[in-house]
Design an enzyme around this catalytic site. Structure first.
Site, PDB file in Angstrom:
ATOM      1  N   SER A   1      80.490  76.571  18.536  1.00  0.00           N
ATOM      2  CA  SER A   1      80.054  75.499  19.434  1.00  0.00           C
ATOM      3  C   SER A   1      78.564  75.520  19.750  1.00  0.00           C
ATOM      4  O   SER A   1      78.068  74.568  20.368  1.00  0.00           O
ATOM      5  CB  SER A   1      80.863  75.545  20.729  1.00  0.00           C
ATOM      6  OG  SER A   1      82.167  75.054  20.506  1.00  0.00           O
TER       7      SER A   1
ATOM      8  N   TYR B   1      68.938  78.885  29.981  1.00  0.00           N
ATOM      9  CA  TYR B   1      69.714  77.906  29.214  1.00  0.00           C
ATOM     10  C   TYR B   1      70.509  78.629  28.130  1.00  0.00           C
ATOM     11  O   TYR B   1      70.045  79.623  27.558  1.00  0.00           O
ATOM     12  CB  TYR B   1      68.790  76.844  28.625  1.00  0.00           C
ATOM     13  CG  TYR B   1      68.106  76.056  29.714  1.00  0.00           C
ATOM     14  CD1 TYR B   1      68.742  74.972  30.299  1.00  0.00           C
ATOM     15  CD2 TYR B   1      66.851  76.433  30.191  1.00  0.00           C
ATOM     16  CE1 TYR B   1      68.149  74.260  31.330  1.00  0.00           C
ATOM     17  CE2 TYR B   1      66.244  75.730  31.214  1.00  0.00           C
ATOM     18  CZ  TYR B   1      66.898  74.650  31.789  1.00  0.00           C
ATOM     19  OH  TYR B   1      66.306  73.956  32.815  1.00  0.00           O
TER      20      TYR B   1
ATOM     21  N   HIS C   1      74.156  78.522  25.229  1.00  0.00           N
ATOM     22  CA  HIS C   1      75.368  77.977  24.625  1.00  0.00           C
ATOM     23  C   HIS C   1      76.067  79.110  23.900  1.00  0.00           C
ATOM     24  O   HIS C   1      75.430  80.006  23.357  1.00  0.00           O
ATOM     25  CB  HIS C   1      75.087  76.821  23.671  1.00  0.00           C
ATOM     26  CG  HIS C   1      76.172  75.770  23.723  1.00  0.00           C
ATOM     27  ND1 HIS C   1      77.484  76.035  23.370  1.00  0.00           N
ATOM     28  CD2 HIS C   1      76.145  74.470  24.113  1.00  0.00           C
ATOM     29  CE1 HIS C   1      78.202  74.931  23.542  1.00  0.00           C
ATOM     30  NE2 HIS C   1      77.429  73.972  24.001  1.00  0.00           N
TER      31      HIS C   1
END
Length: 551
Positions: free
Chosen positions: A62, A301, A303
């Site tokens: 992802s 930040y 992911h």
């Protein structure tokens, strides 16, 4: 002030952790002040014992969404797409079950996972028209939640719709767009958007860890379907992942000097955020293609990615001008990532990852407000109070349970952190603690459960009150049971599958499904398994049934 990374010490420490977690290999990269340091530990293939190298290619799962978001934002930068224009502006035939959502959902809703559309896109195939077919297939898709009501992660669909918008605007397939608009301008030579395009001589082999004693076993699924492409199928190296991260730390410019997007677009991607109901597991806000984390007051930040048997982590620390990537050919394990990254961050003198919060034993909650069933397609959670404690029960689909060698029924205690947040520990050595949010109260009852970024709404079970017994004479044993494994993940909303047993020779089966009517169960069951058995349907006497769980 940051310090130099002690690579030799970190390599030794990662080697220890790989052995502890039984993960075959990991490649780690650190971008600091524009310079990348990377190192590899372990083997990329257990059978050949070939060592992982810094140029070994892994599937980043992802984290692909960050790649896709950045490429999409190039179109926004060029004025070809507006984030708050309806999707129908670019895809005139776009339609889901809710007419209002069909007319109003925007690219921003897709990027930040607030669209709420069920991932009911069927099998769109592996052809070049896969994203066009996905969009066409959701014409009847319902809402998991109203548009914009809450955050709820979309594994594949949301970013596939974005990919289809890109295709219509650019007149090319998404894979070509990614290469032309992002990979090539960044100067990347190892990053691809399809498994078959990756250099297989350099590609890591993926493994499952079913037990620490057994160790890694070869995964039967070596990559995700093409439908997951924009949200899960990018292959890359730790260094090239950091090349993309460089763009976020340098106002839209690549290391080679190419401007990928304007500084304003980078600000938009980082500062346009929605709240995440569970702020602890990943972060309190979701930006455009990025999670916004709070590490002891600093915004970081991030992911994460998992491609069944490979995993990826990316963290970007603007205040320290640092980014860290890690790719592994097993996992994901949250505690492994935390240990590795915290060692590196401490070595660099940077802020570290905060621990999950401890439960608050002084909280006196009305547990009945949380009790109930919460469901999205293919996944159901049952929350119940027992002896003053709250429990979450989850049923794995039979195929997943068999693949992971785990029991089908899982039971966890939920320890309150606040009125809406709970710590969910596990006694499984392969499972790390998680946090869960149960929230949005209406008439005294929570309406949503948020776990692992996914949201499941409370089920209204008033209509699903009939226990229906399906008695099957099976003509194709393998076909029948394989079809039921698939059917389990496609139960109608509100229905429950409470029993599935067969005769010792496999030619007879009894299944009990709780739904609204015999006809409802017959329609569902015949669609799934009708070709493999002749089935009779009866209303079951649930009150006198033996072996049925309470409902």
């Amino acid at each position: 002030m940051t310090r130099a990374l002690d690579v030799a010490r970190m390599r030794a420490r990662v080697s220890e952790l790989l052995a502890e977690y039984r993960i075959p290999s990991a490649v780690i990269g650190v971008l600091r002040d524009g310079e990348i340091t990377d190192f590899a530990v372990g083997v990329k293939n257990i059978s050949t014992r070939e060592p992982a190298r810094t140029d070994t290619i892994y599937q980043c799962g992802s984290v692909s969404k960050t790649w896709t978001a950045l490429a999409f934002m190039r179109l926004v930068d060029e004025g070809k797409v507006a984030l708050d224009e309806p999707v129908r502006t670019y895809l005139p035939d776009f339609r889901v079950a809710d007419p209002d959502v069909s007319a109003k959902v925007t690219s921003r809703h897709l990027l930040n996972h607030t669209n709420g559309i069920e991932e009911s896109f069927g099998d769109p195939g592996e052809g070049d028209d896969v994203y066009e077919r996905m969009v066409a297939n959701i014409a009847g898709a319902s809402q998991v939640h109203p548009l914009g009501r809450t955050h709820g992660y979309s594994a594949a669909l949301g970013y596939a719709i974005l990919a289809r918008i890109m295709e219509v605007i650019d007149g090319k397939g998404w894979d070509d767009i990614m290469k032309d608009r992002l990979f090539d301008p960044l100067g990347l030579t190892s990053t691809t958007s399809r498994h078959e395009h990756a250099d297989q001589n350099r590609a890591a082999t993926g493994y499952l860890i079913r037990s620490l004693e057994e160790g890694p076993i070869l995964s039967p699924l070596d990559h995700l379907p093409r439908s997951f492409g924009p949200g899960g199928n990018v292959n890359t190296t730790a260094r090239e992942l950091l090349t993309m991260a460089y763009v976020f730390l340098n106002e839209g410019k690549a290391p080679n000097g190419t401007r990928i997007v304007s500084p304003g677009i980078i600000r938009e991607m980082m500062e346009s955020r929605v709240p995440v109901p569970d702020p602890y597991m990943f972060g309190p806000e979701w930006a455009l293609g990025l999670i916004a984390c709070d590490w002891h007051g600093q915004t970081v930040y991030a992911h994460d990615g998992s491609a069944v048997s490979q995993s990826a982590r990316l963290r970007i620390l603007p205040e320290s001008n640092i980014a860290i990537s890690m790719l592994a050919n097993a996992g994901p394990r949250d505690s492994f990532y935390r240990k590795v990254f915290n060692e590196i961050l401490a070595d660099l003198g940077a802020v570290t990852i905060p621990d999950l919060p401890e439960p608050d034993p002084t909280l006196a909650l009305d547990l009945s407000r949380y009790e109930g069933s919460y469901e999205r397609p293919g996944t159901r959670y049952d929350v119940a109070a027992e002896h003053g404690k709250l429990h979450l029960r989850f049923t794995l689909n039979p195929m997943e349970a068999q693949l992971l060698n785990r029991p089908q029924q899982l039971d966890y205690e939920l320890l309150p952190i606040s009125e809406t947040h709970f710590l969910m520990p596990s006694d499984d050595p392969l499972e790390d603690p998680q946090t869960v949010a149960i929230y949005d109260f209406k008439n005294g009852a929570a309406q949503y459960l948020h776990i692992n970024c996914r949201v499941s709404p409370r089920v209204n079970e008033e209509d699903a009150t009939m226990h229906v017994m399906a008695v099957s004479t099976i003509s194709d044993i393998d076909g029948f049971w394989d079809s039921l494994k698939v059917a389990y993940g496609q139960l109608p909303k509100g229905a429950k599958w409470t029993l599935a047993v067969s005769s010792t020779d496999g030619t007879k089966a009894v299944n009990v499904i709780v739904h609204d009517s015999i006809d409802g169960v017959r329609s569902f069951f015949e669609d799934q398994a009708g070709a493999f058995a002749t089935t009779e349907y009866f209303e079951a006497d649930a009150a006198n049934a033996v072996g049925l769980p309470a409902t």
